[in-house]
Design a protein around this motif. Sequence first.
Motif, PDB file in Angstrom:
ATOM      1  N   UNK A 296       0.823  -1.204   0.000  1.00  0.00           N
ATOM      2  CA  UNK A 296       0.000   0.000   0.000  1.00  0.00           C
ATOM      3  C   UNK A 296       0.859   1.257   0.000  1.00  0.00           C
ATOM      4  N   UNK A 297       1.973   1.237   0.730  1.00  0.00           N
ATOM      5  CA  UNK A 297       2.832   2.428   0.758  1.00  0.00           C
ATOM      6  C   UNK A 297       3.436   2.702  -0.612  1.00  0.00           C
ATOM      7  N   UNK A 298       3.839   1.654  -1.295  1.00  0.00           N
ATOM      8  CA  UNK A 298       4.391   1.837  -2.641  1.00  0.00           C
ATOM      9  C   UNK A 298       3.310   2.220  -3.636  1.00  0.00           C
ATOM     10  N   UNK A 299       2.106   1.689  -3.422  1.00  0.00           N
ATOM     11  CA  UNK A 299       0.997   2.023  -4.311  1.00  0.00           C
ATOM     12  C   UNK A 299       0.639   3.496  -4.172  1.00  0.00           C
ATOM     13  N   UNK A 300       0.625   4.005  -2.947  1.00  0.00           N
ATOM     14  CA  UNK A 300       0.308   5.421  -2.756  1.00  0.00           C
ATOM     15  C   UNK A 300       1.405   6.313  -3.333  1.00  0.00           C
ATOM     16  N   UNK A 301       2.660   5.903  -3.156  1.00  0.00           N
ATOM     17  CA  UNK A 301       3.761   6.685  -3.743  1.00  0.00           C
ATOM     18  C   UNK A 301       3.662   6.688  -5.261  1.00  0.00           C
ATOM     19  N   UNK A 302       3.405   5.516  -5.839  1.00  0.00           N
ATOM     20  CA  UNK A 302       3.251   5.419  -7.291  1.00  0.00           C
ATOM     21  C   UNK A 302       2.074   6.262  -7.768  1.00  0.00           C
ATOM     22  N   UNK A 304       1.013   9.034  -6.474  1.00  0.00           N
ATOM     23  CA  UNK A 304       1.411  10.437  -6.512  1.00  0.00           C
ATOM     24  C   UNK A 304       2.066  10.812  -7.820  1.00  0.00           C
ATOM     25  N   UNK A 305       2.859   9.892  -8.370  1.00  0.00           N
ATOM     26  CA  UNK A 305       3.499  10.131  -9.668  1.00  0.00           C
ATOM     27  C   UNK A 305       2.533   9.890 -10.825  1.00  0.00           C
ATOM     28  N   UNK A 306       1.674   8.885 -10.682  1.00  0.00           N
ATOM     29  CA  UNK A 306       0.769   8.510 -11.779  1.00  0.00           C
ATOM     30  C   UNK A 306      -0.212   9.619 -12.125  1.00  0.00           C
ATOM     31  N   UNK A 307      -0.531  10.482 -11.160  1.00  0.00           N
ATOM     32  CA  UNK A 307      -1.500  11.545 -11.444  1.00  0.00           C
ATOM     33  C   UNK A 307      -0.969  12.555 -12.459  1.00  0.00           C
ATOM     34  N   UNK A 308       0.349  12.558 -12.716  1.00  0.00           N
ATOM     35  CA  UNK A 308       0.884  13.465 -13.726  1.00  0.00           C
ATOM     36  C   UNK A 308       0.400  13.090 -15.126  1.00  0.00           C
ATOM     37  N   UNK A 309      -0.138  11.896 -15.264  1.00  0.00           N
ATOM     38  CA  UNK A 309      -0.669  11.460 -16.559  1.00  0.00           C
ATOM     39  C   UNK A 309      -1.829  12.359 -16.982  1.00  0.00           C
ATOM     40  N   UNK A 310      -2.516  12.966 -16.016  1.00  0.00           N
ATOM     41  CA  UNK A 310      -3.689  13.782 -16.316  1.00  0.00           C
ATOM     42  C   UNK A 310      -3.337  15.223 -16.673  1.00  0.00           C
ATOM     43  N   UNK A 311      -2.048  15.540 -16.800  1.00  0.00           N
ATOM     44  CA  UNK A 311      -1.647  16.915 -17.091  1.00  0.00           C
ATOM     45  C   UNK A 311      -1.693  17.253 -18.580  1.00  0.00           C
ATOM     46  N   UNK A 312      -1.764  16.254 -19.447  1.00  0.00           N
ATOM     47  CA  UNK A 312      -1.757  16.452 -20.906  1.00  0.00           C
ATOM     48  C   UNK A 312      -0.435  17.001 -21.418  1.00  0.00           C
ATOM     49  N   UNK A 594      -5.239   8.408  -3.138  1.00  0.00           N
ATOM     50  CA  UNK A 594      -4.586   7.826  -1.973  1.00  0.00           C
ATOM     51  C   UNK A 594      -5.577   7.621  -0.835  1.00  0.00           C
ATOM     52  N   UNK A 595      -6.500   8.571  -0.678  1.00  0.00           N
ATOM     53  CA  UNK A 595      -7.545   8.397   0.340  1.00  0.00           C
ATOM     54  C   UNK A 595      -8.396   7.166   0.035  1.00  0.00           C
TER      55      UNK A 595
END
Length: 773
Positions: A296-302, A304-312, A594-595
């Motif tokens: 879960x800790x690695x999933x939450x960290x990942x 945080x980075x994965x949300x940059x995909x939504x920046x276009x 993450x929540x």
Amino acid sequence: MGFKAGDVQMSYEYAPLLPKDDPAYIEQQEFTAQFGNDGNLMVLGVQDRDFFELDNFKNWQNLTKSLQEIDGVSTVFSASESYNLIKNKEKKRFETVQIFNNEIDSQYTLDSLQRVYTNLPFYEGVLHNKETDSYLMAITLEPEILQSEARVELINRIVEAGTEYTNKTDVSIHYSGLPYIRVITAEMIKKELNMFIFMALGITALIIFLFFRSFKVVIYSMLVVIIAVVWALGTQALLGFKITILTGMIPPLIIVIGIPNSVFLLNKYHQEFKQHGNRIKALQRVIRKIGNATFLTNLTTASGFATFVFTSSRILIEFGIIAAINILVVFLLSLLLIPIIFSFVAEPKERHLNHLNNTAVNKIVNKFVHIALNNRTTVYSVTGVVLFLGVIGIFQIKTTGYMLDDIPHDDPLYVDLKFFEKNFDGLMPLEIVVDTKKAKGVLKSSSLMKMDKLETKLAQHPDISKALSLTQAVKFARQSFYNGNEKYYGVPKSNQERNFILSYISKNEESGTELIETFVDSLSQKARMSFRMKDIGTNRMEIINKEIIKEIEEIFPSAKFDTSVTGASVVFFKGTQYLIKNLFVSLFLAVILIASFMAWMFSSKRMVIVSLIPNLIPLIMTAALMGYFGIPIKPSTILVFSIAFGISVDDTIHYLAKYRQELTETNWSIRAAVVLALKETGVSMIYTSIILFFGFGIFGFSEFGGTVALGILVAVTLLIALFSNLILLPSLLLTLEKYITTKSFKEPLLHIYDEDEDIELEELRIKKNTKDA
């Protein structure tokens, strides 16, 4: 992956910040299709009051010749290649004549030619600045070379030619232009990539050894992250992504983020082994007790980075994809390799377990326990004050971005850009296109006068250069039509005068209509006005852009004309604004995502809220520090929040996972569970936070200001998060015990094992596969 990692390449092309459907991006593409790319120009500049001394001038001519011979250079244009238009009355046309030929044999001849050159206002502010004795050379580079690795050699050969000129004349050459800036920054990234990998390995290895006092722990922990780095580079090559300023940070990030996995696993292994002395049982418990929590800790960290995909933004999307994938990869490698390796190596000795009784660390943890148990009112009061100061700091944050914002101000790249801004009003392209909606509409006297009026107004702005345009070419031709008299440098006053001059241009057999076709389309319906701007920042650029649009609307009403304002300067500032807005969206998505993971893990909405509070406060404090210390919000600094939040919540997950385990073992005594969980996980939390603090701190040695800010701000945020999770989180659990420890929290969807399941010590051994003979 090692084989594929060798195929990874540096990025030598500009990654647009705007999405392809954005109006500003579309306008830029239409302009490029019509008039060509405005980002292929490299410039050289000198400040020399003896420029027109015979020897100096011949050296400048020789420099021009040597540059023209370089493969990848399309054209070279400067004062020594300037031309004049001579009116031929018999043939009723202009003849293009180079002012300075190669047969200048005396200072007298050069002086006379210099007077001809300086009598042509067309070149003032474009090729020279007579007030500062500065001269510019414009080099057009081939686009195909600029998009390949060969452009590094191209730029190096140009610089070598410039160095030879400097050695002969003792006159320093300044280099700039978008191609040059991109090549130099790419090479800086390449150099830093290797430096940060070794620094990350060195600092994390040293800290792990100081904690565990075991070379085996250091070697095998390093082995795991080195394999993960190879996987990261291999993944990047497989996906066809090139190394950029952001993806170049991924290998050291993998090392820094991956090491805490080994710390938690090995710390738990040593704790278990100390209890019962059975190596295999200890490894089995490591996987069962903290495997899910570590996932879960690695999933939450990942996340945080994965949300940059939504920046276009392509550069951020690639960064987010590679980082997210390989953070999960390093988790899998840690969970598989650490137990496997330590099932073969010798059992830990007493000295290897001494770190569990680290007096200093245990005293710190006990102090936190005391504060949580006895000083919760003080904790909440301090938190309230911190939040109040944080809100004040947030309102002082500024949002801006510069083209060379991340380059040190004493770096030659920055110094040279300022040279061109001081002497030639900048280099960032600003293009204005006017569509008259009628064929040959731009050649009308009224259109020429309107364009000249707009150019005159804009050129008066201190941050905008003189224009290169159809009107300037026509003014040049008009001066030539009146035998080179400087006072006739202006637009034609009547249609008859205009027709005479244009007829002379159209009959020029040597160059055809090349004099004006650079600035108009084939139908003479659209005209281009090309300016250069200083690197004034996105905030100031937004204000100027509105002023320019207002001026255009007054001179070219939208009812009669279609106009557009584009160029690299406009695309950069709009792209930066777009990126910042989308990065805030990605931060919001990271919090929601993450929540959701934590709700899935703990099956308690109230527990999710409580767990988010200690991790949002560090973000508020970091934003406040940016406000107080004048660190602006820009793409490089806004990354801090998503990254730091994804990492800081790891401590919360480990603590709450252990807290829930202790609840069952203490007959649901919340007070006892809080204390026991803090004592067991507190040590690992301190260890990992120290590693992360110094691991991200290494980015402070970067030559890029954005990378420095990213590293230091993430490090500070994680340090604040450590204290928040060690003090505020236990305090909240104790204060809100009746409201948050619900039945759903006791029986979560994702179970984290806390029982030995009646495993007999004597039955635990490594099973070997054997075959009958």
